[in-house]
Write an enzyme that holds these catalytic residues in place. Sequence first.
Site, PDB file in Angstrom:
ATOM      1  N   GLU A 150       7.643 -59.028  10.508  1.00 19.23           N
ATOM      2  CA  GLU A 150       7.097 -59.482   9.230  1.00 19.23           C
ATOM      3  C   GLU A 150       5.604 -59.202   9.190  1.00 19.23           C
ATOM      4  O   GLU A 150       4.909 -59.361  10.189  1.00 19.23           O
ATOM      5  CB  GLU A 150       7.372 -60.975   9.061  1.00 19.23           C
ATOM      6  CG  GLU A 150       8.839 -61.254   8.826  1.00 19.23           C
ATOM      7  CD  GLU A 150       9.138 -62.742   8.710  1.00 19.23           C
ATOM      8  OE1 GLU A 150       8.226 -63.523   8.435  1.00 19.23           O
ATOM      9  OE2 GLU A 150      10.314 -63.102   8.901  1.00 19.23           O
ATOM     10  N   LEU A 245       0.622 -59.466  24.732  1.00 24.64           N
ATOM     11  CA  LEU A 245      -0.038 -60.203  25.810  1.00 24.64           C
ATOM     12  C   LEU A 245      -1.113 -61.103  25.231  1.00 24.64           C
ATOM     13  O   LEU A 245      -2.084 -61.421  25.914  1.00 24.64           O
ATOM     14  CB  LEU A 245      -0.632 -59.221  26.826  1.00 24.64           C
ATOM     15  CG  LEU A 245       0.372 -58.494  27.726  1.00 24.64           C
ATOM     16  CD1 LEU A 245      -0.336 -57.497  28.637  1.00 24.64           C
ATOM     17  CD2 LEU A 245       1.159 -59.501  28.580  1.00 24.64           C
ATOM     18  N   CYS A 255      12.851 -65.146  14.113  1.00 24.88           N
ATOM     19  CA  CYS A 255      13.571 -64.243  15.018  1.00 24.88           C
ATOM     20  C   CYS A 255      13.532 -64.667  16.483  1.00 24.88           C
ATOM     21  O   CYS A 255      14.578 -64.918  17.079  1.00 24.88           O
ATOM     22  CB  CYS A 255      13.014 -62.834  14.887  1.00 24.88           C
ATOM     23  SG  CYS A 255      13.040 -62.255  13.194  1.00 24.88           S
ATOM     24  N   ARG A 322       9.097 -70.586   9.115  1.00 25.62           N
ATOM     25  CA  ARG A 322      10.236 -70.964   9.954  1.00 25.62           C
ATOM     26  C   ARG A 322       9.808 -71.030  11.421  1.00 25.62           C
ATOM     27  O   ARG A 322       9.175 -70.118  11.934  1.00 25.62           O
ATOM     28  CB  ARG A 322      11.389 -69.964   9.770  1.00 25.62           C
ATOM     29  CG  ARG A 322      12.132 -70.203   8.473  1.00 25.62           C
ATOM     30  CD  ARG A 322      13.212 -69.185   8.271  1.00 25.62           C
ATOM     31  NE  ARG A 322      12.653 -67.893   7.863  1.00 25.62           N
ATOM     32  CZ  ARG A 322      13.379 -66.812   7.620  1.00 25.62           C
ATOM     33  NH1 ARG A 322      14.686 -66.843   7.749  1.00 25.62           N
ATOM     34  NH2 ARG A 322      12.809 -65.691   7.240  1.00 25.62           N
TER      35      ARG A 322
HETATM   36  C1  UGA Z   1       9.970 -59.949  15.731  1.00 27.03           C
HETATM   37  C2  UGA Z   1       9.934 -58.599  16.448  1.00 27.03           C
HETATM   38  O1  UGA Z   1       8.584 -58.225  16.747  1.00 27.03           O
HETATM   39  C3  UGA Z   1      10.578 -57.521  15.601  1.00 27.03           C
HETATM   40  O2  UGA Z   1      10.625 -56.292  16.335  1.00 27.03           O
HETATM   41  C4  UGA Z   1      11.996 -57.956  15.240  1.00 27.03           C
HETATM   42  O3  UGA Z   1      12.626 -57.006  14.408  1.00 27.03           O
HETATM   43  C5  UGA Z   1      11.933 -59.280  14.506  1.00 27.03           C
HETATM   44  O4  UGA Z   1      11.316 -60.254  15.361  1.00 27.03           O
HETATM   45  C6  UGA Z   1      13.350 -59.657  14.161  1.00 27.03           C
HETATM   46  O5  UGA Z   1      14.133 -59.900  15.077  1.00 27.03           O
HETATM   47  O6  UGA Z   1      13.715 -59.603  12.990  1.00 27.03           O
HETATM   48  P1  UGA Z   1       8.435 -61.180  13.900  1.00 27.03           P
HETATM   49  O7  UGA Z   1       9.178 -62.425  14.253  1.00 27.03           O
HETATM   50  O8  UGA Z   1       8.269 -60.832  12.470  1.00 27.03           O
HETATM   51  O9  UGA Z   1       9.150 -59.889  14.577  1.00 27.03           O
HETATM   52  O10 UGA Z   1       6.989 -61.319  14.468  1.00 27.03           O
HETATM   53  P2  UGA Z   1       6.130 -60.879  15.743  1.00 27.03           P
HETATM   54  O11 UGA Z   1       4.942 -60.172  15.264  1.00 27.03           O
HETATM   55  O12 UGA Z   1       6.956 -60.189  16.752  1.00 27.03           O
HETATM   56  O13 UGA Z   1       5.637 -62.299  16.286  1.00 27.03           O
HETATM   57  C7  UGA Z   1       6.553 -63.279  16.753  1.00 27.03           C
HETATM   58  C8  UGA Z   1       5.801 -64.479  17.293  1.00 27.03           C
HETATM   59  O14 UGA Z   1       5.204 -64.164  18.546  1.00 27.03           O
HETATM   60  C9  UGA Z   1       4.670 -64.994  16.420  1.00 27.03           C
HETATM   61  O15 UGA Z   1       4.710 -66.414  16.404  1.00 27.03           O
HETATM   62  C10 UGA Z   1       3.403 -64.522  17.104  1.00 27.03           C
HETATM   63  O16 UGA Z   1       2.310 -65.350  16.867  1.00 27.03           O
HETATM   64  C11 UGA Z   1       3.833 -64.579  18.551  1.00 27.03           C
HETATM   65  N1  UGA Z   1       3.090 -63.668  19.431  1.00 27.03           N
HETATM   66  C12 UGA Z   1       3.208 -62.331  19.317  1.00 27.03           C
HETATM   67  C13 UGA Z   1       2.270 -64.198  20.426  1.00 27.03           C
HETATM   68  O17 UGA Z   1       2.141 -65.438  20.562  1.00 27.03           O
HETATM   69  N2  UGA Z   1       1.601 -63.364  21.268  1.00 27.03           N
HETATM   70  C14 UGA Z   1       1.714 -61.996  21.171  1.00 27.03           C
HETATM   71  O18 UGA Z   1       1.087 -61.294  21.983  1.00 27.03           O
HETATM   72  C15 UGA Z   1       2.521 -61.479  20.169  1.00 27.03           C
END
Ligand code: UGA
Length: 431
Positions: A150, A245, A255, A322
């Site tokens: 997203e 990281l 997700c 969510r």
């Molecule tokens: C995630 C995956 O990155 C997508 O590849 C996948 O398609 C999607 O889920 C899904 O299954 O539909 P999304 O949930 O939109 O995408 O967001 P992300 O950018 O991956 O972040 C997820 C969570 O991890 C967030 O709360 C973010 O703050 C956290 N995060 C991310 C961290 O705390 N540290 C990081 O280094 C990266």
Amino acid sequence: MRIGIFGAGYVGLVTGTCFADLGHDVTIRDIVPARVEALRAGRVPIYEPGLKELIAKNAARLTFTTEIADVVRDADVLFVCVGTPPTHSGDADLSAVWTVVDELPQDDRRVVLVMKSTVPVGTGAKVRTALDERGLHNVGYVSNPEFLAEGSALSDFRNPDRVVIGAYEAADGDVVERLHQGIDTVFVRADVASAEMVKLAANAALAVRISFINEIANVCELTGADVNTVALGIGLDHRLGKHFLRAGIGFGGSCFPKDVSALKQLAGNAGYHFQLLASVIEVNELQKRRVIGKLQKHLGTVRDKRVALLGLAFKPNTDDMREAPSLVLSARLLAEGADVRVWDPVVEDLGQLPHGVVVCSSVEEALDGADAAVIVTEWDELKSVASADALARMRTPLIIDGRNLLDPETVRAAGFTYEGVGRAVGPAVSA
Ligand code: UGA
């Protein structure tokens, strides 16, 4: 080609619109009439940068409907993009998927049913059996998991690291591969079960990395190291890479929490205890709650203290709340008797917020008389939050930076007490 899409949520809208932009004719069906009416009127019911404009640009190739007949008629390919939320047991709720399968009409034409929704491994086999039992041998089945994040979904669609295609019939896989003409990527052709597992394993691996760096951050806090520097040093190793990281207050969204729990549950149902994922989930829960401990360290009790939670969305550039850490934090703080003020630049649907939270329309309003400000979401707007104006407004100039968004030195020099996640807060402890 003619594409039908079931579900006008994040995945369905982005997938449908991007395929229309590649030149295909796309019909998107949703069961919520208000959503379909809004889309027909050019209003996009979700916040995803660039999506509204891309829908408008491709209006001639995009149709929105509530009728199953409209979406199935003449379609070469049907994408299932419906929600698969977690049930109370942690399994995925597949009722929306089954409704689509059950509603498919009898037809002689070859059509390929493509599963984009995230489903447990084995779902394709069950759907294949159900289709065969209904005599729908004309319907091919392909698992084609989505990897859109997203906030960057459009560019993720256009520049994917890979497209995974798991098919029973090679020809059906070829059809799905051809749909992507114009996209330069690697196609991973697989059996259906492996394609399903790639999706769950990819999200689980990313969640493992986040919980790992969060635990490193927690140890950094106790030993005087700085997690940002450590992450840089780790990430330059080509075997590890620099992504995912960023230490913080835990992952959220629709997700990771759901998919990690679904994979753990899937393993459990099959007789395997997935110990690593159990820890990943526990670390993530505790990481959100550590903020409360940090507030108490500086304020004593938080009872009757005014705490500004800055950012409600689970990450920037989305209005999605969510499983957002903001929900856990606001509920915990209210339970401790704090006066909780919240602000977010985008989130409008505040239905999930616990009762008693005061919603503010500006950062300034949230900071007025506050004893602490917590950066919950790393919105760009918050980069300048440690201003002279904020210092004057706050009763206690304390900033807990849950996303390591700010530079500690600058913030402290501006007169604030600052604490991030895994950043050196005192002299190094010698062994
Ligand atoms: C995630 C995956 O990155 C997508 O590849 C996948 O398609 C999607 O889920 C899904 O299954 O539909 P999304 O949930 O939109 O995408 O967001 P992300 O950018 O991956 O972040 C997820 C969570 O991890 C967030 O709360 C973010 O703050 C956290 N995060 C991310 C961290 O705390 N540290 C990081 O280094 C990266």
